[in-house]
Design a protein around this motif. Structure first.
Motif, PDB file in Angstrom:
ATOM      1  N   HIS A  48       0.836  -1.203   0.000  1.00 31.35           N
ATOM      2  CA  HIS A  48       0.000   0.000   0.000  1.00 31.35           C
ATOM      3  C   HIS A  48       0.873   1.256   0.000  1.00 31.35           C
ATOM      4  O   HIS A  48       1.895   1.292   0.695  1.00 31.35           O
ATOM      5  CB  HIS A  48      -0.936   0.010   1.214  1.00 31.35           C
ATOM      6  CG  HIS A  48      -2.087   0.934   1.024  1.00 31.35           C
ATOM      7  ND1 HIS A  48      -1.976   2.287   1.163  1.00 31.35           N
ATOM      8  CD2 HIS A  48      -3.371   0.686   0.659  1.00 31.35           C
ATOM      9  CE1 HIS A  48      -3.137   2.854   0.910  1.00 31.35           C
ATOM     10  NE2 HIS A  48      -4.004   1.895   0.600  1.00 31.35           N
ATOM     11  N   PRO A  49       0.479   2.290  -0.746  1.00 29.87           N
ATOM     12  CA  PRO A  49       1.268   3.525  -0.753  1.00 29.87           C
ATOM     13  C   PRO A  49       1.293   4.245   0.599  1.00 29.87           C
ATOM     14  O   PRO A  49       2.183   5.058   0.852  1.00 29.87           O
ATOM     15  CB  PRO A  49       0.601   4.408  -1.814  1.00 29.87           C
ATOM     16  CG  PRO A  49      -0.538   3.652  -2.361  1.00 29.87           C
ATOM     17  CD  PRO A  49      -0.596   2.301  -1.700  1.00 29.87           C
ATOM     18  N   ASP A  50       0.332   3.951   1.480  1.00 29.67           N
ATOM     19  CA  ASP A  50       0.302   4.530   2.825  1.00 29.67           C
ATOM     20  C   ASP A  50       0.354   3.383   3.845  1.00 29.67           C
ATOM     21  O   ASP A  50      -0.630   3.086   4.524  1.00 29.67           O
ATOM     22  CB  ASP A  50      -0.969   5.364   3.013  1.00 29.67           C
ATOM     23  CG  ASP A  50      -1.040   6.046   4.365  1.00 29.67           C
ATOM     24  OD1 ASP A  50      -0.027   6.047   5.109  1.00 29.67           O
ATOM     25  OD2 ASP A  50      -2.120   6.587   4.692  1.00 29.67           O
ATOM     26  N   PRO A  51       1.510   2.700   3.959  1.00 34.13           N
ATOM     27  CA  PRO A  51       1.592   1.495   4.792  1.00 34.13           C
ATOM     28  C   PRO A  51       1.481   1.753   6.296  1.00 34.13           C
ATOM     29  O   PRO A  51       1.311   0.807   7.059  1.00 34.13           O
ATOM     30  CB  PRO A  51       2.961   0.917   4.441  1.00 34.13           C
ATOM     31  CG  PRO A  51       3.767   2.105   4.035  1.00 34.13           C
ATOM     32  CD  PRO A  51       2.797   3.031   3.351  1.00 34.13           C
ATOM     33  N   VAL A  52       1.542   3.014   6.711  1.00 37.98           N
ATOM     34  CA  VAL A  52       1.394   3.317   8.139  1.00 37.98           C
ATOM     35  C   VAL A  52      -0.066   3.176   8.559  1.00 37.98           C
ATOM     36  O   VAL A  52      -0.352   2.786   9.684  1.00 37.98           O
ATOM     37  CB  VAL A  52       1.922   4.738   8.453  1.00 37.98           C
ATOM     38  CG1 VAL A  52       1.601   5.163   9.873  1.00 37.98           C
ATOM     39  CG2 VAL A  52       3.424   4.802   8.214  1.00 37.98           C
ATOM     40  N   ARG A  53      -0.988   3.444   7.638  1.00 39.93           N
ATOM     41  CA  ARG A  53      -2.412   3.416   7.992  1.00 39.93           C
ATOM     42  C   ARG A  53      -3.212   2.322   7.301  1.00 39.93           C
ATOM     43  O   ARG A  53      -4.356   2.069   7.655  1.00 39.93           O
ATOM     44  CB  ARG A  53      -3.056   4.770   7.675  1.00 39.93           C
ATOM     45  CG  ARG A  53      -2.457   5.884   8.492  1.00 39.93           C
ATOM     46  CD  ARG A  53      -3.096   7.244   8.275  1.00 39.93           C
ATOM     47  NE  ARG A  53      -3.472   7.517   6.905  1.00 39.93           N
ATOM     48  CZ  ARG A  53      -4.686   7.935   6.531  1.00 39.93           C
ATOM     49  NH1 ARG A  53      -5.627   8.118   7.414  1.00 39.93           N
ATOM     50  NH2 ARG A  53      -4.953   8.174   5.269  1.00 39.93           N
ATOM     51  N   ARG A  54      -2.620   1.660   6.305  1.00 38.33           N
ATOM     52  CA  ARG A  54      -3.367   0.669   5.538  1.00 38.33           C
ATOM     53  C   ARG A  54      -2.441  -0.444   5.065  1.00 38.33           C
ATOM     54  O   ARG A  54      -1.228  -0.296   5.098  1.00 38.33           O
ATOM     55  CB  ARG A  54      -4.011   1.326   4.327  1.00 38.33           C
ATOM     56  CG  ARG A  54      -4.957   2.436   4.702  1.00 38.33           C
ATOM     57  CD  ARG A  54      -5.498   3.068   3.476  1.00 38.33           C
ATOM     58  NE  ARG A  54      -6.922   2.768   3.435  1.00 38.33           N
ATOM     59  CZ  ARG A  54      -7.732   3.215   2.518  1.00 38.33           C
ATOM     60  NH1 ARG A  54      -7.289   3.951   1.534  1.00 38.33           N
ATOM     61  NH2 ARG A  54      -9.007   2.927   2.562  1.00 38.33           N
ATOM     62  N   PHE A  55      -3.058  -1.508   4.583  1.00 40.33           N
ATOM     63  CA  PHE A  55      -2.245  -2.562   3.982  1.00 40.33           C
ATOM     64  C   PHE A  55      -2.863  -3.013   2.671  1.00 40.33           C
ATOM     65  O   PHE A  55      -4.070  -2.914   2.462  1.00 40.33           O
ATOM     66  CB  PHE A  55      -2.057  -3.755   4.931  1.00 40.33           C
ATOM     67  CG  PHE A  55      -3.283  -4.589   5.142  1.00 40.33           C
ATOM     68  CD1 PHE A  55      -3.553  -5.672   4.319  1.00 40.33           C
ATOM     69  CD2 PHE A  55      -4.175  -4.291   6.161  1.00 40.33           C
ATOM     70  CE1 PHE A  55      -4.687  -6.449   4.508  1.00 40.33           C
ATOM     71  CE2 PHE A  55      -5.313  -5.064   6.358  1.00 40.33           C
ATOM     72  CZ  PHE A  55      -5.566  -6.137   5.533  1.00 40.33           C
ATOM     73  N   ARG A  56      -2.004  -3.487   1.808  1.00 40.63           N
ATOM     74  CA  ARG A  56      -2.411  -4.118   0.557  1.00 40.63           C
ATOM     75  C   ARG A  56      -1.413  -5.243   0.325  1.00 40.63           C
ATOM     76  O   ARG A  56      -0.211  -5.031   0.376  1.00 40.63           O
ATOM     77  CB  ARG A  56      -2.358  -3.127  -0.605  1.00 40.63           C
ATOM     78  CG  ARG A  56      -2.749  -3.765  -1.938  1.00 40.63           C
ATOM     79  CD  ARG A  56      -2.618  -2.797  -3.101  1.00 40.63           C
ATOM     80  NE  ARG A  56      -3.441  -1.625  -2.876  1.00 40.63           N
ATOM     81  CZ  ARG A  56      -3.125  -0.406  -3.343  1.00 40.63           C
ATOM     82  NH1 ARG A  56      -2.021  -0.219  -4.042  1.00 40.63           N
ATOM     83  NH2 ARG A  56      -3.914   0.607  -3.112  1.00 40.63           N
TER      84      ARG A  56
END
Length: 155
Positions: A48-56
């Motif tokens: 995820h491009p925002d790995p601090v708040r989300r996951f992919r």
């Protein structure tokens, strides 16, 4: 309440170590096995491009991690991930993503969502059963004192 999920203590400890190592990013991985007993834990990259708040889940990692499920050798038991700064309860984003995995994943997707909260010490890990249109149901799990279980780190 009956235990529906069992994980070898060694794999449980490795999942927690993975989550702690990724902090402040969310960690993500898969638990596979048979009839609710985890035989394999696979750490994958958070793409995820925002790995601090989300996951992919990295799609290539997912293909490798779930190969035994696709082959019919194992069942997909859980998708695990960490909450670096919040409680071990599925967020609305977690539930939306879990619905996607259940619809598109092998064998209908994971039976459980396993969340590790790093907001407390020691980390708090909880499992939830997911069912379309219902609130996540807490699931008791137990740690097995057995040496077996395979760990695969694709990061």
């Amino acid at each position: 309440m009956d235990t529906l999920l069992a994980i070898p203590r060694r794999l449980y400890d490795l999942v927690l170590a993975h989550c702690l190592a990724e902090r402040p990013h969310e960690a993500v991985g898969f638990l596979t096995g048979r009839q609710g007993v985890v035989r394999r834990a696979v750490a994958v990259r958070n793409a995820h491009p925002d790995p601090v708040r989300r996951f992919r889940v990295d799609p290539v990692d997912a293909l490798v991690a779930l190969r035994p499920v696709e082959a019919g050798d194992e069942e997909w038991i859980a998708l695990y991930h960490s909450h670096p700064d919040s409680v071990a309860y599925p967020s609305p984003r977690d539930l939306a993503l879990a619905e996607v995995w259940q619809a598109r994943g092998p064998a209908g997707g994971p039976a459980f969502l396993f969340i590790v909260s790093l907001a407390s010490h020691p980390p708090d890990a909880r499992a939830y059963r997911l069912a379309a249109g219902r609130d996540p149901a807490p699931v008791p799990y137990r740690k097995l004192d057995l040496p077996d279980g395979e760990w695969l780190d694709l990061r």
